[in-house]
Write a protein that holds these residues in place. Structure first.
Motif, PDB file in Angstrom:
ATOM      1  N   ASP A  99     -63.554 -38.943  20.433  1.00 16.49           N
ATOM      2  CA  ASP A  99     -64.914 -37.980  21.363  1.00 16.49           C
ATOM      3  C   ASP A  99     -64.254 -36.555  20.759  1.00 16.49           C
ATOM      4  N   LYS A 100     -65.353 -35.785  20.738  1.00 13.73           N
ATOM      5  CA  LYS A 100     -64.136 -34.549  19.395  1.00 13.73           C
ATOM      6  C   LYS A 100     -64.369 -33.618  20.846  1.00 13.73           C
ATOM      7  N   LEU A 101     -65.159 -33.672  21.954  1.00 17.64           N
ATOM      8  CA  LEU A 101     -65.195 -32.839  22.855  1.00 17.64           C
ATOM      9  C   LEU A 101     -63.991 -32.604  23.823  1.00 17.64           C
ATOM     10  N   LEU A 138     -71.413 -19.508  11.120  1.00 24.02           N
ATOM     11  CA  LEU A 138     -70.785 -20.230  12.200  1.00 24.02           C
ATOM     12  C   LEU A 138     -71.049 -22.097  11.456  1.00 24.02           C
ATOM     13  N   VAL A 139     -70.916 -22.683  12.257  1.00 22.07           N
ATOM     14  CA  VAL A 139     -70.092 -24.088  11.190  1.00 22.07           C
ATOM     15  C   VAL A 139     -70.244 -24.741  12.713  1.00 22.07           C
ATOM     16  N   ILE A 140     -72.206 -26.221  12.387  1.00 20.42           N
ATOM     17  CA  ILE A 140     -72.181 -26.509  13.864  1.00 20.42           C
ATOM     18  C   ILE A 140     -72.418 -27.965  13.331  1.00 20.42           C
ATOM     19  N   LYS A 141     -71.705 -28.904  13.956  1.00 16.92           N
ATOM     20  CA  LYS A 141     -71.463 -30.095  13.961  1.00 16.92           C
ATOM     21  C   LYS A 141     -71.706 -31.163  14.645  1.00 16.92           C
ATOM     22  N   LEU A 142     -72.356 -32.270  14.913  1.00 18.20           N
ATOM     23  CA  LEU A 142     -72.538 -33.593  14.641  1.00 18.20           C
ATOM     24  C   LEU A 142     -71.658 -34.186  15.890  1.00 18.20           C
ATOM     25  N   THR A 146     -69.505 -37.836  10.648  1.00 15.65           N
ATOM     26  CA  THR A 146     -68.234 -38.305   9.681  1.00 15.65           C
ATOM     27  C   THR A 146     -68.593 -37.743   8.244  1.00 15.65           C
ATOM     28  N   GLN A 147     -67.213 -37.736   7.483  1.00 15.56           N
ATOM     29  CA  GLN A 147     -67.749 -37.999   5.681  1.00 15.56           C
ATOM     30  C   GLN A 147     -67.917 -36.771   5.802  1.00 15.56           C
ATOM     31  N   GLY A 148     -68.646 -35.923   6.224  1.00 20.18           N
ATOM     32  CA  GLY A 148     -68.839 -34.267   6.527  1.00 20.18           C
ATOM     33  C   GLY A 148     -70.393 -33.876   6.855  1.00 20.18           C
ATOM     34  N   LYS A 149     -70.886 -35.882   7.313  1.00 20.34           N
ATOM     35  CA  LYS A 149     -72.186 -35.864   7.346  1.00 20.34           C
ATOM     36  C   LYS A 149     -72.318 -35.079   8.046  1.00 20.34           C
ATOM     37  N   GLY A 150     -73.770 -34.086   8.804  1.00 20.36           N
ATOM     38  CA  GLY A 150     -73.989 -33.747  10.132  1.00 20.36           C
ATOM     39  C   GLY A 150     -72.759 -32.109   9.733  1.00 20.36           C
ATOM     40  N   GLN A 177     -69.222 -23.803  15.562  1.00 19.69           N
ATOM     41  CA  GLN A 177     -67.692 -23.239  15.518  1.00 19.69           C
ATOM     42  C   GLN A 177     -67.769 -22.184  14.688  1.00 19.69           C
ATOM     43  N   GLU A 178     -66.141 -21.887  15.049  1.00 24.63           N
ATOM     44  CA  GLU A 178     -66.325 -20.125  13.882  1.00 24.63           C
ATOM     45  C   GLU A 178     -65.895 -20.962  12.548  1.00 24.63           C
ATOM     46  N   PHE A 179     -66.310 -20.192  11.148  1.00 20.82           N
ATOM     47  CA  PHE A 179     -66.301 -20.743  10.594  1.00 20.82           C
ATOM     48  C   PHE A 179     -65.245 -19.752   9.396  1.00 20.82           C
ATOM     49  N   ILE A 180     -64.356 -20.513   9.106  1.00 20.97           N
ATOM     50  CA  ILE A 180     -62.734 -20.446   8.671  1.00 20.97           C
ATOM     51  C   ILE A 180     -63.304 -20.141   7.079  1.00 20.97           C
ATOM     52  N   LYS A 181     -63.585 -19.111   6.775  1.00 19.67           N
ATOM     53  CA  LYS A 181     -64.188 -18.319   5.199  1.00 19.67           C
ATOM     54  C   LYS A 181     -62.893 -18.556   4.749  1.00 19.67           C
ATOM     55  N   PHE A 210     -68.969 -25.698   1.235  1.00 17.84           N
ATOM     56  CA  PHE A 210     -68.008 -25.305   1.606  1.00 17.84           C
ATOM     57  C   PHE A 210     -66.896 -26.988   2.165  1.00 17.84           C
ATOM     58  N   ARG A 211     -67.582 -27.764   2.209  1.00 16.09           N
ATOM     59  CA  ARG A 211     -67.332 -29.253   2.687  1.00 16.09           C
ATOM     60  C   ARG A 211     -65.907 -29.855   1.712  1.00 16.09           C
ATOM     61  N   SER A 212     -64.948 -30.085   2.370  1.00 18.92           N
ATOM     62  CA  SER A 212     -63.970 -30.873   1.104  1.00 18.92           C
ATOM     63  C   SER A 212     -64.006 -32.377   1.085  1.00 18.92           C
ATOM     64  N   ASN A 213     -64.444 -32.780   1.759  1.00 20.60           N
ATOM     65  CA  ASN A 213     -64.750 -33.901   2.248  1.00 20.60           C
ATOM     66  C   ASN A 213     -64.915 -34.677   1.046  1.00 20.60           C
ATOM     67  N   ILE A 214     -64.136 -36.048   0.314  1.00 20.86           N
ATOM     68  CA  ILE A 214     -64.053 -36.865  -1.124  1.00 20.86           C
ATOM     69  C   ILE A 214     -65.677 -37.003  -0.894  1.00 20.86           C
ATOM     70  N   VAL A 258     -55.794 -26.354  13.640  1.00 24.50           N
ATOM     71  CA  VAL A 258     -56.370 -28.012  13.244  1.00 24.50           C
ATOM     72  C   VAL A 258     -58.059 -28.446  13.829  1.00 24.50           C
ATOM     73  N   MET A 259     -58.483 -29.263  13.232  1.00 21.22           N
ATOM     74  CA  MET A 259     -60.236 -29.448  13.161  1.00 21.22           C
ATOM     75  C   MET A 259     -60.297 -30.905  13.421  1.00 21.22           C
ATOM     76  N   GLU A 260     -59.653 -31.738  13.275  1.00 20.18           N
ATOM     77  CA  GLU A 260     -59.626 -33.200  13.785  1.00 20.18           C
ATOM     78  C   GLU A 260     -58.195 -34.438  13.606  1.00 20.18           C
ATOM     79  N   VAL A 261     -57.885 -35.451  14.603  1.00 19.94           N
ATOM     80  CA  VAL A 261     -57.294 -35.506  14.804  1.00 19.94           C
ATOM     81  C   VAL A 261     -57.825 -37.459  13.972  1.00 19.94           C
TER      82      VAL A 261
HETATM   83  P1  ADP Z   1     -66.051 -35.053   9.258  1.00 18.81           P
HETATM   84  O1  ADP Z   1     -65.434 -35.521  10.274  1.00 18.81           O
HETATM   85  O2  ADP Z   1     -67.534 -35.368   9.082  1.00 18.81           O
HETATM   86  O3  ADP Z   1     -65.764 -35.021   7.786  1.00 18.81           O
HETATM   87  P2  ADP Z   1     -65.278 -32.129   9.540  1.00 18.81           P
HETATM   88  O4  ADP Z   1     -65.300 -31.069  11.223  1.00 18.81           O
HETATM   89  O5  ADP Z   1     -63.747 -32.955   8.960  1.00 18.81           O
HETATM   90  O6  ADP Z   1     -66.620 -32.905   9.673  1.00 18.81           O
HETATM   91  O7  ADP Z   1     -65.853 -31.260   8.431  1.00 18.81           O
HETATM   92  C1  ADP Z   1     -65.955 -31.153   7.043  1.00 18.81           C
HETATM   93  C2  ADP Z   1     -65.338 -30.451   5.943  1.00 18.81           C
HETATM   94  O8  ADP Z   1     -66.568 -29.299   6.152  1.00 18.81           O
HETATM   95  C3  ADP Z   1     -63.821 -29.827   6.363  1.00 18.81           C
HETATM   96  O9  ADP Z   1     -63.271 -30.802   6.077  1.00 18.81           O
HETATM   97  C4  ADP Z   1     -63.900 -28.241   6.251  1.00 18.81           C
HETATM   98  O10 ADP Z   1     -63.867 -28.511   4.492  1.00 18.81           O
HETATM   99  C5  ADP Z   1     -65.431 -28.134   6.379  1.00 18.81           C
HETATM  100  N1  ADP Z   1     -65.015 -27.477   7.336  1.00 18.81           N
HETATM  101  C6  ADP Z   1     -65.353 -28.199   8.893  1.00 18.81           C
HETATM  102  N2  ADP Z   1     -65.598 -27.744  10.076  1.00 18.81           N
HETATM  103  C7  ADP Z   1     -64.885 -25.707   9.248  1.00 18.81           C
HETATM  104  C8  ADP Z   1     -64.789 -24.894   9.748  1.00 18.81           C
HETATM  105  N3  ADP Z   1     -64.523 -24.198  10.547  1.00 18.81           N
HETATM  106  N4  ADP Z   1     -64.390 -23.588   9.460  1.00 18.81           N
HETATM  107  C9  ADP Z   1     -64.039 -23.938   7.569  1.00 18.81           C
HETATM  108  N5  ADP Z   1     -64.482 -24.728   7.111  1.00 18.81           N
HETATM  109  C10 ADP Z   1     -64.833 -25.866   7.836  1.00 18.81           C
END
Ligand code: ADP
Length: 301
Positions: A99-101, A138-142, A146-150, A177-181, A210-214, A258-261
């Protein structure tokens, strides 16, 4: 020991690696699809059945519960906890991390660095929400992604408003979320076992992403963590109550965020990038700590 791996299939790479590692260390392993387990939840003595057979004398359970089966998978895991079987990650901790929230609120409470994050239910507050996290980009996340979709990068406030409205119309939950440039399209996966980071890799997004997902074409390689990053990763796993976790971190100007655990971190990418036998290290950890009735929550969560 007799080890049960709760997983949809023994052919999944991580599951296969865990079987190999456990057998290699002389243990008996059974892979059980949680969706095919059934149980009498009112029985005096909690029991578990799989394919017409009662599952007995299990010393340890390794949950590898995918996001899509969290609800039933966690119920099965809870039953094992009630049976007094040692579970590597407990159901309450898995539910928290899914539960991300809730996960963000827990991390915040423990004072763990995170990108500034906001959420709201109504579109009436869209502008305020955008201001709350410091405006565009800024970053908007569903919440379910998962895997960067959404995960969307909105470069202007106008774009952010449009995306938020679109998600709202779809009745989807999301966070802003704030974008960490300065992370420059990279993030770090820290693989935590117990109270240690046993392996870590940096994932770099492909050009123009900008998403680093494999899964999004990113590449991964071994990385050396700073002591602060190590501490942040182990504290984040502990805050969630996870013994094994994949903690994703962004390197920002003001330290690791930390973005996610992740409670079922994949083994393929991390073993390949770091050359560390992470599956064996997991089994080694179980050998050290597994004891009957050692669960903290005993299915009460
Ligand atoms: P998922 O759980 O779907 O993989 P993430 O929240 O991990 O989604 O986001 C996917 C990728 O997007 C991250 O691996 C990272 O590279 C990038 N990202 C996510 N949030 C941010 C942020 N706030 N600022 C900069 N880059 C971000």
């Amino acid at each position: 020991m007799k080890i049960v791996i709760l997983s949809r299939s023994s052919k999944l790479h991580s599951t296969h690696r865990l079987v190999e590692a456990a057998e290699g260390r002389g243990h008996k392993v059974q892979v059980i699809d949680p969706l095919r387990c059934y149980m009498d939840i009112t029985s005096h003595r909690p029991k578990m059945y799989y394919k017409n057979q009662s599952i007995e004398s299990v010393d340890a359970v390794i949950p590898r519960i995918g996001a899509s089966v969290t609800f039933y998978g966690n119920a099965v895991l809870r039953q094992f906890e009630m049976m007094g079987v040692y579970c590597l990650n407990e159901s309450v901790a898995i539910a928290r991390s899914r539960d991300k929230l809730r996960a963000h609120q827990i991390l915040f409470r423990k004072g763990i660095g995170m990108p500034v994050t906001g959420f709201a239910h109504s579109t009436l507050m869209t502008k305020e929400l955008i201001d709350l996290v410091g405006g565009a980009p800024l970053v908007i996340k569903l919440l379910e992604g998962t895997q960067g979709k959404g995960v969307v990068l909105a470069e202007t406030s106008k774009a952010a408003e449009s995306v938020i409205e679109a998600f709202r119309n779809l009745k989807a939950y999301f966070l802003v979320q704030e974008f960490i440039k300065e992370a420059a399209g990279s993030d770090i996966r820290c693989f935590v076992i117990g109270d240690k980071v046993v392996a870590s890799m940096i994932r770099r997004a492909k050009e123009g992403e900008f998403r680093s997902n494999i899964h999004k074409g990113g590449i991964a390689e071994n990385v050396r963590l700073t002591p602060e990053e190590r501490k942040t990763a182990t504290r984040a796993a502990k805050a969630m109550g996870l013994s094994v976790a994949g903690v994703d971190i962004l390197r920002s100007n003001h330290g690791p965020l930390v973005m996610e655990v992740n409670s079922s971190p994949g083994l393929e990418g991390i073993e390949k990038a770091t050359g560390k036998p992470v599956a064996d290290l997991i089994i080694e950890h179980i050998e050290k700590v597994a004891k009957p009735k050692a669960n903290r929550t005993k299915g009460k969560g």
